[in-house]
Scaffold this active site. Sequence first.
Site, mmCIF file in Angstrom:
data_model
loop_
_atom_site.group_PDB
_atom_site.id
_atom_site.type_symbol
_atom_site.label_atom_id
_atom_site.label_comp_id
_atom_site.label_asym_id
_atom_site.label_seq_id
_atom_site.Cartn_x
_atom_site.Cartn_y
_atom_site.Cartn_z
ATOM 1 N N HIS A 52 -30.224 20.551 -32.031
ATOM 2 C CA HIS A 52 -30.213 19.448 -32.955
ATOM 3 C C HIS A 52 -31.697 18.862 -32.739
ATOM 4 C CE1 HIS A 52 -28.949 15.538 -34.399
ATOM 5 N NE2 HIS A 52 -27.758 16.199 -34.988
ATOM 6 N N ASP A 58 -27.329 19.004 -24.018
ATOM 7 C CA ASP A 58 -26.659 18.398 -25.030
ATOM 8 C C ASP A 58 -25.086 18.860 -25.137
ATOM 9 O OD1 ASP A 58 -25.794 17.261 -27.502
ATOM 10 O OD2 ASP A 58 -27.630 17.886 -28.653
ATOM 11 N N GLN A 78 -21.281 19.081 -29.104
ATOM 12 C CA GLN A 78 -20.389 19.779 -29.716
ATOM 13 C C GLN A 78 -19.347 20.697 -28.693
ATOM 14 O OE1 GLN A 78 -19.854 19.924 -32.831
ATOM 15 N NE2 GLN A 78 -21.869 18.765 -33.294
ATOM 16 N N LYS A 122 -17.123 12.373 -31.886
ATOM 17 C CA LYS A 122 -16.815 13.675 -32.127
ATOM 18 C C LYS A 122 -15.836 14.172 -31.181
ATOM 19 C CE LYS A 122 -21.869 14.752 -33.078
ATOM 20 N NZ LYS A 122 -21.778 14.966 -34.474
ATOM 21 N N CYS A 156 -29.382 18.482 -39.321
ATOM 22 C CA CYS A 156 -30.323 18.252 -38.296
ATOM 23 C C CYS A 156 -31.002 19.184 -37.453
ATOM 24 C CB CYS A 156 -29.834 16.852 -37.533
ATOM 25 S SG CYS A 156 -29.429 15.365 -38.383
#
Length: 407
Positions: free
Chosen positions: A121, A198, A201, A224, A361
Site C-alpha cells: 500500500h 503493515d 489487512q 478495518k 493506493c
Amino acid sequence: MDVKAIREMFPILDQEVNGHPLVYLDSSATSQTPLPVIEALDKYYKEDNSNVHRGVHTLGTRATDQYEGAREKVRKFINAASEKEVIFTRGSTTSINYVAYGYARKILQPGDEIVITPMEHHSNIIPWQQAAKATGATLKYIPLQEDGTIALEDVKATVTEQTKIVAVTHASNVLGTINPIKEIAKIAHDHGAVLLVDGAQAVPHMKVDMTDLDCDFYAFSGHKMCGPTEIGVLYGKQELLEQMEPVEFGGEMIDFVDLYDSTWKELPWKFEAGTPIIAGAIGLGAAIDFLEDVGMDNIFAHDKKLAAYALEKLKSIDGISIYGPEERGALVTFNIEDVHPHDVATVLDMEGIAIRAGHHCAQPLMKWLNVTATARASFYLYNTEEEIDALAKGLLKAKEYFGNVFK
C-alpha cells in the site's frame, strides 16, 4: 459461526440502497461497526467524557481506566510482551510514518538499504521513499512471483548485510496474498535488519502473535476491524521504541519542560502527544472484545471459505480476469474485459452492491499487473455466500449492460 446473529449486530446492514438490500463488499477499505462498539462510544460520551491522565476527579479517573484498559486489551490481542509496546496512533499510516521518521532517519546512512515489495500500500512505500531520500539509503524491492506471492529465496537474495529495514505487508489489500512474516523476520534478523509489518489487512481476519512472529514493528488500524475511525496501533519491541525519537511534541508526552530543553515520558506515552484518541481507543477495545467473542479462528475460516466461493463464482463468468494467488485473504480483485472498474462499481451500486474500484493506493502494483485500475470485492464476518451470488449476478448484468457477448 452464526452469521445471521452476527449480522443483527450491524444495524447499517439492515437497509436498502437504490431499491435493493445492501450488499457491503468493501470491508478491506473500512469494516462496519457492531452495536457493542457503538454502545461503548455512546456510553463514554454520555457518562465518562473527560481527558485522561491529568485529573483526579471521577470522570477523569474513569476515562483513564478505560483508555489504559483498552491498551491492555490490545496487548493481549496481539500477544505483546508489555503495554509499553502498544502505542495508540491515528492508524496504520501514522504508525508506519512514526517508524520511518523516528527510527529509520536516526539509524540510516548512505549505503544502507531499505527492502520492501511491489505489493505494498502507498502508506508502506512513500514513507520509505522519503526516508531513503533524506538519509542517502537505497530502496530495494523483493520481486513478486507470477501469482503475486513472495518466494523466500527472493527475500534471501534481496536482503543483504547492508539492509537495515525490511517493510512488508502481512496481507495484500489487492492480491489477498498472505506473506510468510515469521520466515521473513528470521531472514531480516540474520542480516542484522529490523522488520516492520503493515498488518492493516491481517489483524481483522486472523490471529496475530507478536512473540511468535518476532517482527520488530507492526502497524494496524481500528476501522478495518469493527472499530472506530481515527484509531490505530503501532506495536514495537521495547528496546527499539526506547531508541526511537518522538515525531510529535507537546503536552502529555513530556516528563519535564524547561525554557530551553525538555525530557520525555516513559513508554508508551512518549509517542502520544496531546490529548489522546480516547474514545477511539475505548471503541477499539470494544471491537476487540467483540471479535474475540466471535473467535478469530472462526472469522479466519469463514473469510477463507467466502474467498474460495467468490473465486469459484467469478471464474465461471467469461471475460473476467482475477488477480492474486489461489490461497488468499478475504477479497477478490478482478476486471471485466473492456469495462473500466469504475463503471463496474457504478452498475453494481445500482444493484445495492458496494465494492471498491481504482488503484487501491497501490499504483506500483497496478503497473506490475499491467492495468490502470481494478475492481475489488472484500469480505468479512458479516458477509454470506448469498451476497457473493448477488455479486456474480450483478457482474453478469454489468457485462450485458456494456455490450459484452456471453459464450
